[in-house]
Design a protein around this motif. Sequence first.
Motif, mmCIF file in Angstrom:
data_model
loop_
_atom_site.group_PDB
_atom_site.id
_atom_site.type_symbol
_atom_site.label_atom_id
_atom_site.label_comp_id
_atom_site.label_asym_id
_atom_site.label_seq_id
_atom_site.Cartn_x
_atom_site.Cartn_y
_atom_site.Cartn_z
ATOM 1 N N LYS A 14 12.144 13.115 43.422
ATOM 2 C CA LYS A 14 13.266 12.792 42.529
ATOM 3 C C LYS A 14 13.153 11.360 42.013
ATOM 4 O O LYS A 14 13.441 11.097 40.839
ATOM 5 C CB LYS A 14 14.592 13.002 43.254
ATOM 6 N N ILE A 15 12.722 10.432 42.856
ATOM 7 C CA ILE A 15 12.507 9.051 42.418
ATOM 8 C C ILE A 15 11.410 9.008 41.361
ATOM 9 O O ILE A 15 11.554 8.358 40.323
ATOM 10 C CB ILE A 15 12.177 8.135 43.617
ATOM 11 N N LEU A 16 10.310 9.714 41.603
ATOM 12 C CA LEU A 16 9.207 9.733 40.642
ATOM 13 C C LEU A 16 9.631 10.323 39.297
ATOM 14 O O LEU A 16 9.141 9.892 38.249
ATOM 15 C CB LEU A 16 8.019 10.516 41.208
ATOM 16 N N ARG A 17 10.548 11.281 39.314
ATOM 17 C CA ARG A 17 11.044 11.886 38.069
ATOM 18 C C ARG A 17 12.152 11.050 37.415
ATOM 19 O O ARG A 17 12.652 11.404 36.351
ATOM 20 C CB ARG A 17 11.569 13.303 38.344
ATOM 21 N N GLY A 18 12.571 9.963 38.069
ATOM 22 C CA GLY A 18 13.615 9.109 37.524
ATOM 23 C C GLY A 18 15.024 9.641 37.753
ATOM 24 O O GLY A 18 15.975 9.156 37.133
ATOM 25 N N GLU A 19 15.179 10.607 38.646
ATOM 26 C CA GLU A 19 16.494 11.192 38.920
ATOM 27 C C GLU A 19 17.309 10.356 39.905
ATOM 28 O O GLU A 19 18.532 10.484 39.953
ATOM 29 C CB GLU A 19 16.331 12.611 39.467
ATOM 30 N N PRO A 21 17.575 6.250 41.485
ATOM 31 C CA PRO A 21 17.072 4.880 41.309
ATOM 32 C C PRO A 21 16.331 4.383 42.552
ATOM 33 O O PRO A 21 16.533 4.895 43.661
ATOM 34 C CB PRO A 21 18.341 4.066 41.071
ATOM 35 N N SER A 22 15.490 3.393 42.324
ATOM 36 C CA SER A 22 14.775 2.751 43.430
ATOM 37 C C SER A 22 14.500 1.305 43.041
ATOM 38 O O SER A 22 14.634 0.933 41.877
ATOM 39 C CB SER A 22 13.457 3.470 43.720
ATOM 40 N N LYS A 24 11.629 -0.657 42.568
ATOM 41 C CA LYS A 24 10.181 -0.553 42.397
ATOM 42 C C LYS A 24 9.560 -1.939 42.399
ATOM 43 O O LYS A 24 10.058 -2.860 41.757
ATOM 44 C CB LYS A 24 9.872 0.153 41.080
ATOM 45 N N GLU A 27 3.520 -0.356 40.325
ATOM 46 C CA GLU A 27 3.173 0.974 39.837
ATOM 47 C C GLU A 27 1.823 0.905 39.145
ATOM 48 O O GLU A 27 1.528 -0.049 38.433
ATOM 49 C CB GLU A 27 4.239 1.484 38.863
ATOM 50 N N LYS A 50 1.800 9.543 43.056
ATOM 51 C CA LYS A 50 2.541 10.209 41.990
ATOM 52 C C LYS A 50 2.330 11.717 42.026
ATOM 53 O O LYS A 50 3.236 12.474 41.669
ATOM 54 C CB LYS A 50 2.142 9.646 40.631
#
Length: 144
Positions: A14-19, A21-22, A24, A27, A50
Amino acid sequence: MTTPAYASENIFAKILRGEIPSHKVYEDDMTVAIMDIMPRADGHTLVIPKNASRNMLDVATEDINAVMATTQKIAQAQMIAFEADGITIQQFNESAGGQVIFHLHMHIIPRKEGVSLRPHTGDMADGDLLAQQAEKLRAVLDKM
């Protein structure tokens, strides 16, 4: 024994899909490094691939190579950013091995001589503090 299938609804997916927040800090084409929201020490960072992989038991060779290269980069930056005396790197596989989130991830934890890791209580750290630590780490990474 067969490794269970990758579940795409885990928090890192979900973080990788931007759903979700994190904080970061790094990258590249194959990996992302984020602050752990339940840090065992200041600067505790996670590196995730990823591409989907449950853990070390099913990860593609090129993905684990990229994860390890990013892990090294983060560890080197943590030594400077957090004036660490050492680094602890942890990685868990399957429930019996201590894995809780089933997307491969490496824990990179800066350590100070004589200071124990904080217990894993499940309590989330203050977001502003994590943001400050992320900025501190990014500042060092930008110079590397």
